[in-house]
Write a protein that holds these residues in place. Sequence first.
Motif, mmCIF file in Angstrom:
data_model
loop_
_atom_site.group_PDB
_atom_site.id
_atom_site.type_symbol
_atom_site.label_atom_id
_atom_site.label_comp_id
_atom_site.label_asym_id
_atom_site.label_seq_id
_atom_site.Cartn_x
_atom_site.Cartn_y
_atom_site.Cartn_z
ATOM 1 N N VAL A 41 1.119 -11.037 19.050
ATOM 2 C CA VAL A 41 0.140 -9.955 19.242
ATOM 3 C C VAL A 41 0.838 -8.796 19.960
ATOM 4 O O VAL A 41 1.515 -9.000 20.969
ATOM 5 N N ILE A 42 0.681 -7.580 19.428
ATOM 6 C CA ILE A 42 1.319 -6.396 20.018
ATOM 7 C C ILE A 42 0.239 -5.394 20.415
ATOM 8 O O ILE A 42 -0.647 -5.094 19.618
ATOM 9 N N THR A 43 0.312 -4.874 21.653
ATOM 10 C CA THR A 43 -0.610 -3.796 22.052
ATOM 11 C C THR A 43 0.169 -2.706 22.772
ATOM 12 O O THR A 43 1.304 -2.924 23.210
ATOM 13 N N GLU A 44 -0.463 -1.526 22.885
ATOM 14 C CA GLU A 44 0.235 -0.451 23.595
ATOM 15 C C GLU A 44 -0.719 0.312 24.501
ATOM 16 O O GLU A 44 -1.926 0.324 24.280
ATOM 17 N N GLY A 45 -0.131 0.938 25.530
ATOM 18 C CA GLY A 45 -0.928 1.728 26.456
ATOM 19 C C GLY A 45 -0.117 2.917 26.958
ATOM 20 O O GLY A 45 1.118 2.883 26.944
ATOM 21 N N TYR A 46 -0.842 3.965 27.363
ATOM 22 C CA TYR A 46 -0.194 5.211 27.790
ATOM 23 C C TYR A 46 -0.772 5.670 29.117
ATOM 24 O O TYR A 46 -1.923 5.365 29.437
ATOM 25 N N CYS A 47 0.027 6.436 29.872
ATOM 26 C CA CYS A 47 -0.473 7.104 31.071
ATOM 27 C C CYS A 47 0.129 8.506 31.062
ATOM 28 O O CYS A 47 1.352 8.666 31.155
ATOM 29 N N GLU A 48 -0.739 9.515 30.901
ATOM 30 C CA GLU A 48 -0.273 10.899 30.801
ATOM 31 C C GLU A 48 -0.083 11.500 32.184
ATOM 32 O O GLU A 48 -0.806 11.141 33.124
ATOM 33 N N GLY A 49 0.852 12.435 32.309
ATOM 34 C CA GLY A 49 1.054 13.081 33.599
ATOM 35 C C GLY A 49 2.121 14.148 33.540
ATOM 36 O O GLY A 49 2.434 14.664 32.465
ATOM 37 N N LYS A 50 2.665 14.469 34.730
ATOM 38 C CA LYS A 50 3.697 15.503 34.830
ATOM 39 C C LYS A 50 4.832 15.013 35.719
ATOM 40 O O LYS A 50 4.617 14.169 36.611
ATOM 41 N N ILE A 51 6.016 15.568 35.511
ATOM 42 C CA ILE A 51 7.169 15.223 36.345
ATOM 43 C C ILE A 51 7.197 16.157 37.562
ATOM 44 O O ILE A 51 7.233 17.389 37.406
ATOM 45 N N ALA A 52 7.188 15.555 38.749
ATOM 46 C CA ALA A 52 7.194 16.327 40.006
ATOM 47 C C ALA A 52 8.525 17.060 40.166
ATOM 48 O O ALA A 52 9.517 16.743 39.505
ATOM 49 N N LEU A 53 8.535 18.045 41.075
ATOM 50 C CA LEU A 53 9.781 18.787 41.331
ATOM 51 C C LEU A 53 10.728 17.980 42.215
ATOM 52 O O LEU A 53 11.951 18.125 42.130
ATOM 53 N N HIS A 54 10.151 17.107 43.074
ATOM 54 C CA HIS A 54 10.956 16.293 43.997
ATOM 55 C C HIS A 54 10.343 14.897 44.077
ATOM 56 O O HIS A 54 9.128 14.765 43.937
ATOM 57 N N ASN A 62 5.747 3.528 46.941
ATOM 58 C CA ASN A 62 5.143 2.412 46.183
ATOM 59 C C ASN A 62 5.706 2.338 44.770
ATOM 60 O O ASN A 62 6.323 3.275 44.275
ATOM 61 N N GLY A 63 5.441 1.209 44.107
ATOM 62 C CA GLY A 63 5.806 1.064 42.704
ATOM 63 C C GLY A 63 7.293 0.886 42.480
ATOM 64 O O GLY A 63 8.013 0.380 43.343
ATOM 65 N N PHE A 64 7.776 1.344 41.323
ATOM 66 C CA PHE A 64 9.186 1.177 40.973
ATOM 67 C C PHE A 64 9.561 2.247 39.953
ATOM 68 O O PHE A 64 8.726 3.049 39.536
ATOM 69 N N GLY A 65 10.815 2.231 39.550
ATOM 70 C CA GLY A 65 11.279 3.113 38.477
ATOM 71 C C GLY A 65 11.089 4.584 38.804
ATOM 72 O O GLY A 65 11.543 5.081 39.836
ATOM 73 N N TYR A 66 10.365 5.274 37.923
ATOM 74 C CA TYR A 66 10.164 6.716 38.037
ATOM 75 C C TYR A 66 8.866 7.057 38.775
ATOM 76 O O TYR A 66 8.478 8.229 38.813
ATOM 77 N N ASP A 67 8.192 6.066 39.339
ATOM 78 C CA ASP A 67 6.908 6.327 40.020
ATOM 79 C C ASP A 67 6.999 7.470 41.040
ATOM 80 O O ASP A 67 6.049 8.255 41.162
ATOM 81 N N PRO A 68 8.126 7.612 41.803
ATOM 82 C CA PRO A 68 8.178 8.706 42.793
ATOM 83 C C PRO A 68 8.193 10.115 42.198
ATOM 84 O O PRO A 68 8.008 11.089 42.930
ATOM 85 N N ILE A 69 8.425 10.239 40.876
ATOM 86 C CA ILE A 69 8.386 11.603 40.298
ATOM 87 C C ILE A 69 7.304 11.752 39.223
ATOM 88 O O ILE A 69 7.280 12.735 38.492
ATOM 89 N N PHE A 70 6.390 10.792 39.132
ATOM 90 C CA PHE A 70 5.362 10.879 38.094
ATOM 91 C C PHE A 70 3.997 11.141 38.726
ATOM 92 O O PHE A 70 3.477 10.332 39.495
ATOM 93 N N ILE A 71 3.419 12.307 38.378
ATOM 94 C CA ILE A 71 2.087 12.677 38.879
ATOM 95 C C ILE A 71 1.090 12.449 37.742
ATOM 96 O O ILE A 71 1.097 13.176 36.743
ATOM 97 N N PRO A 72 0.238 11.412 37.860
ATOM 98 C CA PRO A 72 -0.682 11.153 36.750
ATOM 99 C C PRO A 72 -1.718 12.255 36.606
ATOM 100 O O PRO A 72 -2.081 12.909 37.601
#
Length: 198
Positions: free
Chosen positions: A133-146, A151-161
Amino acid sequence: MDELIIATKNAGKAKEFQQFFAQLHIRVKSLLDFDDLPEVEETGTTFAENARLKAETIAELLNMPVLADDSGLEIDALQGRPGIYSARYAGEDKDDEANIRKVLEEMQSVPMENRTARFVCVLALAEKGKETVITEGYCEGKIALHPAGENGFGYDPIFIPEGYTNTLAELDPSVKQEISHRRHAMDQLQALLQQRKD
Ligand SMILES: O=c1[nH]c(=O)c2ncn([C@@H]3O[C@H](COP(=O)(O)OP(=O)(O)OP(=O)(O)O)[C@@H](O)[C@H]3O)c2[nH]1
Ligand SMILES: [Mg+2]
Protein backbone atom coordinates in the motif's frame (compact mmCIF):
# COMPACT_ATOMS: atom_id res chain seq x y z
CA MET A 1 -1.71 -5.76 13.31
CA ASP A 2 -0.19 -5.20 16.78
CA GLU A 3 3.49 -4.88 15.87
CA LEU A 4 5.08 -3.07 12.98
CA ILE A 5 8.63 -2.43 11.81
CA ILE A 6 9.48 1.02 10.46
CA ALA A 7 12.23 0.58 7.87
CA THR A 8 14.17 3.68 8.83
CA LYS A 9 17.53 4.48 10.36
CA ASN A 10 16.52 8.10 10.84
CA ALA A 11 15.95 8.69 14.59
CA GLY A 12 13.81 11.79 13.95
CA LYS A 13 11.38 9.87 11.74
CA ALA A 14 11.34 6.88 14.09
CA LYS A 15 10.30 9.13 16.99
CA GLU A 16 7.44 10.68 14.99
CA PHE A 17 6.14 7.23 13.99
CA GLN A 18 6.39 5.96 17.56
CA GLN A 19 4.07 8.80 18.57
CA PHE A 20 1.58 8.20 15.73
CA PHE A 21 1.34 4.47 16.43
CA ALA A 22 1.20 4.80 20.22
CA GLN A 23 -2.22 6.44 19.67
CA LEU A 24 -3.28 3.37 17.64
CA HIS A 25 -1.92 0.93 20.25
CA ILE A 26 0.52 -0.58 17.76
CA ARG A 27 4.06 -1.26 18.98
CA VAL A 28 6.74 -0.14 16.55
CA LYS A 29 10.42 -0.86 16.14
CA SER A 30 12.78 0.83 13.72
CA LEU A 31 15.95 -0.43 12.04
CA LEU A 32 17.83 1.31 14.87
CA ASP A 33 16.59 -1.55 17.11
CA PHE A 34 18.32 -4.18 14.93
CA ASP A 35 22.07 -4.23 14.41
CA ASP A 36 22.25 -6.90 11.74
CA LEU A 37 20.08 -5.36 9.02
CA PRO A 38 21.56 -3.77 5.91
CA GLU A 39 20.80 -0.19 4.88
CA VAL A 40 18.69 -0.50 1.72
CA GLU A 41 20.22 1.45 -1.16
CA GLU A 42 17.83 4.10 -2.44
CA THR A 43 18.26 3.51 -6.16
CA GLY A 44 14.76 4.67 -7.19
CA THR A 45 14.07 7.87 -9.09
CA THR A 46 10.93 8.80 -7.13
CA PHE A 47 9.91 8.92 -3.46
CA ALA A 48 7.43 6.10 -4.15
CA GLU A 49 10.03 3.80 -5.72
CA ASN A 50 12.39 4.32 -2.80
CA ALA A 51 9.67 3.83 -0.16
CA ARG A 52 8.54 0.59 -1.85
CA LEU A 53 12.14 -0.62 -2.13
CA LYS A 54 12.86 -0.03 1.57
CA ALA A 55 9.55 -1.57 2.77
CA GLU A 56 9.57 -4.66 0.53
CA THR A 57 13.28 -5.48 1.10
CA ILE A 58 12.95 -5.39 4.89
CA ALA A 59 9.55 -7.17 4.90
CA GLU A 60 11.13 -10.00 2.91
CA LEU A 61 14.07 -10.23 5.35
CA LEU A 62 11.99 -10.12 8.55
CA ASN A 63 8.76 -11.74 7.39
CA MET A 64 6.76 -9.07 9.22
CA PRO A 65 4.65 -6.06 8.16
CA VAL A 66 7.05 -3.20 7.37
CA LEU A 67 6.34 0.49 6.83
CA ALA A 68 8.88 2.67 5.02
CA ASP A 69 8.94 6.44 4.58
CA ASP A 70 10.72 8.21 1.79
CA SER A 71 10.51 11.93 2.19
CA GLY A 72 12.15 15.21 1.32
CA LEU A 73 11.93 18.91 0.69
CA GLU A 74 10.99 20.38 -2.71
CA ILE A 75 11.95 24.04 -3.13
CA ASP A 76 10.36 25.88 -6.07
CA ALA A 77 13.22 28.38 -6.56
CA LEU A 78 15.63 25.39 -6.81
CA GLN A 79 13.47 23.58 -9.40
CA GLY A 80 12.32 21.02 -6.81
CA ARG A 81 15.74 20.31 -5.27
CA PRO A 82 16.82 18.77 -2.92
CA GLY A 83 13.82 16.43 -3.52
CA ILE A 84 14.66 12.74 -3.26
CA TYR A 85 18.26 13.69 -2.45
CA SER A 86 17.30 15.69 0.69
CA ALA A 87 19.17 13.50 3.20
CA ARG A 88 22.47 13.65 1.28
CA TYR A 89 22.18 17.10 -0.32
CA ALA A 90 25.54 18.35 1.02
CA GLY A 91 27.28 14.94 1.00
CA GLU A 92 27.11 11.24 1.80
CA ASP A 93 27.31 11.72 5.58
CA LYS A 94 23.71 13.05 5.84
CA ASP A 95 24.67 16.16 7.83
CA ASP A 96 21.50 18.19 8.59
CA GLU A 97 23.42 21.40 9.35
CA ALA A 98 25.48 21.18 6.17
CA ASN A 99 22.31 20.51 4.14
CA ILE A 100 20.68 23.62 5.63
CA ARG A 101 23.77 25.75 4.91
CA LYS A 102 23.80 24.58 1.29
CA VAL A 103 20.11 25.40 0.77
CA LEU A 104 20.44 28.85 2.38
CA GLU A 105 23.50 29.65 0.25
CA GLU A 106 21.73 28.63 -2.93
CA MET A 107 18.75 30.81 -1.97
CA GLN A 108 20.70 33.89 -0.85
CA SER A 109 19.22 36.13 -3.53
CA VAL A 110 15.66 34.72 -3.44
CA PRO A 111 13.11 37.12 -1.84
CA MET A 112 10.61 35.84 0.73
CA GLU A 113 7.67 35.74 -1.69
CA ASN A 114 9.55 33.29 -3.94
CA ARG A 115 10.80 30.98 -1.18
CA THR A 116 7.85 28.56 -1.46
CA ALA A 117 8.51 24.89 -0.76
CA ARG A 118 6.86 21.70 0.41
CA PHE A 119 7.76 18.63 2.38
CA VAL A 120 6.72 15.41 0.68
CA CYS A 121 6.26 12.05 2.41
CA VAL A 122 5.52 8.79 0.64
CA LEU A 123 4.73 5.77 2.80
CA ALA A 124 4.85 2.14 1.68
CA LEU A 125 3.40 -0.66 3.80
CA ALA A 126 4.66 -4.07 2.71
CA GLU A 127 3.46 -7.41 3.97
CA LYS A 128 4.18 -10.81 2.46
CA GLY A 129 1.30 -12.09 0.37
CA LYS A 130 -0.39 -8.67 0.18
CA GLU A 131 -0.20 -5.86 -2.31
CA THR A 132 2.05 -3.05 -1.01
CA VAL A 133 0.00 0.00 0.00
CA ILE A 134 1.42 3.41 -1.01
CA THR A 135 0.21 6.80 0.27
CA GLU A 136 1.52 10.34 0.10
CA GLY A 137 1.28 13.55 2.08
CA TYR A 138 2.43 17.16 1.70
CA CYS A 139 3.14 20.15 3.93
CA GLU A 140 3.32 23.51 2.16
CA GLY A 141 5.44 26.39 3.43
CA LYS A 142 8.37 28.73 2.89
CA ILE A 143 12.13 28.58 3.44
CA ALA A 144 13.23 30.95 6.23
CA LEU A 145 16.13 33.37 5.77
CA HIS A 146 17.98 31.91 8.79
CA PRO A 147 17.71 28.68 10.83
CA ALA A 148 15.73 28.91 14.09
CA GLY A 149 14.58 26.40 16.72
CA GLU A 150 15.72 23.10 18.18
CA ASN A 151 12.79 20.69 17.66
CA GLY A 152 12.40 18.08 14.94
CA PHE A 153 15.14 17.11 12.49
CA GLY A 154 16.46 17.70 8.99
CA TYR A 155 15.33 20.99 7.48
CA ASP A 156 12.78 21.79 10.23
CA PRO A 157 14.84 24.84 11.42
CA ILE A 158 14.37 26.56 8.03
CA PHE A 159 10.82 25.47 7.15
CA ILE A 160 7.95 27.83 7.98
CA PRO A 161 4.66 26.00 7.42
CA GLU A 162 1.80 27.85 5.70
CA GLY A 163 -0.31 29.79 8.23
CA TYR A 164 2.58 30.15 10.74
CA THR A 165 5.38 32.66 11.27
CA ASN A 166 7.79 30.30 13.08
CA THR A 167 9.81 27.39 11.75
CA LEU A 168 8.75 23.79 12.43
CA ALA A 169 11.75 23.52 14.78
CA GLU A 170 10.42 26.45 16.86
CA LEU A 171 6.82 25.20 16.99
CA ASP A 172 5.78 22.65 19.59
CA PRO A 173 6.29 19.07 18.29
CA SER A 174 2.53 18.50 18.73
CA VAL A 175 1.94 21.08 15.96
CA LYS A 176 4.21 19.18 13.55
CA GLN A 177 2.39 15.96 14.45
CA GLU A 178 -0.89 17.59 13.33
CA ILE A 179 0.15 19.35 10.12
CA SER A 180 3.13 17.47 8.72
CA HIS A 181 3.52 15.68 5.39
CA ARG A 182 4.04 12.50 7.44
CA ARG A 183 0.74 13.03 9.31
CA HIS A 184 -1.16 13.50 6.05
CA ALA A 185 0.36 10.34 4.52
CA MET A 186 -0.43 8.45 7.77
CA ASP A 187 -4.07 9.60 7.71
CA GLN A 188 -4.42 8.33 4.15
CA LEU A 189 -2.76 5.03 5.07
CA GLN A 190 -5.14 4.52 7.98
CA ALA A 191 -8.14 5.21 5.75
CA LEU A 192 -6.93 2.69 3.15
CA LEU A 193 -6.25 0.03 5.79
CA GLN A 194 -9.72 0.50 7.24
CA GLN A 195 -11.20 -0.10 3.76
CA ARG A 196 -9.06 -3.24 3.51
CA LYS A 197 -10.30 -4.26 6.97
CA ASP A 198 -7.04 -5.28 8.67
O1 LIG B 1 13.06 18.98 8.34
C1 LIG B 1 12.62 17.91 7.97
N1 LIG B 1 11.47 17.46 8.53
C2 LIG B 1 10.86 16.36 8.15
O2 LIG B 1 9.82 15.99 8.68
C3 LIG B 1 11.49 15.63 7.10
N2 LIG B 1 11.16 14.53 6.45
C4 LIG B 1 12.15 14.31 5.58
N3 LIG B 1 13.08 15.27 5.65
C5 LIG B 1 14.34 15.39 4.88
O3 LIG B 1 14.35 14.40 3.89
C6 LIG B 1 15.28 13.37 4.20
C7 LIG B 1 14.61 12.04 4.02
O4 LIG B 1 15.38 11.15 3.28
P1 LIG B 1 15.02 9.61 3.37
O5 LIG B 1 13.52 9.48 3.22
O6 LIG B 1 15.87 8.83 2.50
O7 LIG B 1 15.33 9.29 4.89
P2 LIG B 1 16.71 9.04 5.63
O8 LIG B 1 17.77 8.66 4.64
O9 LIG B 1 16.99 10.18 6.53
O10 LIG B 1 16.34 7.77 6.53
P3 LIG B 1 15.77 6.33 6.01
O11 LIG B 1 14.32 6.31 6.40
O12 LIG B 1 15.95 6.26 4.52
O13 LIG B 1 16.57 5.32 6.76
C8 LIG B 1 15.62 13.57 5.65
O14 LIG B 1 16.89 13.05 6.00
C9 LIG B 1 15.53 15.07 5.79
O15 LIG B 1 16.67 15.66 5.28
C10 LIG B 1 12.70 16.10 6.57
N4 LIG B 1 13.27 17.22 7.03
MG1 LIG C 1 17.29 7.34 3.18
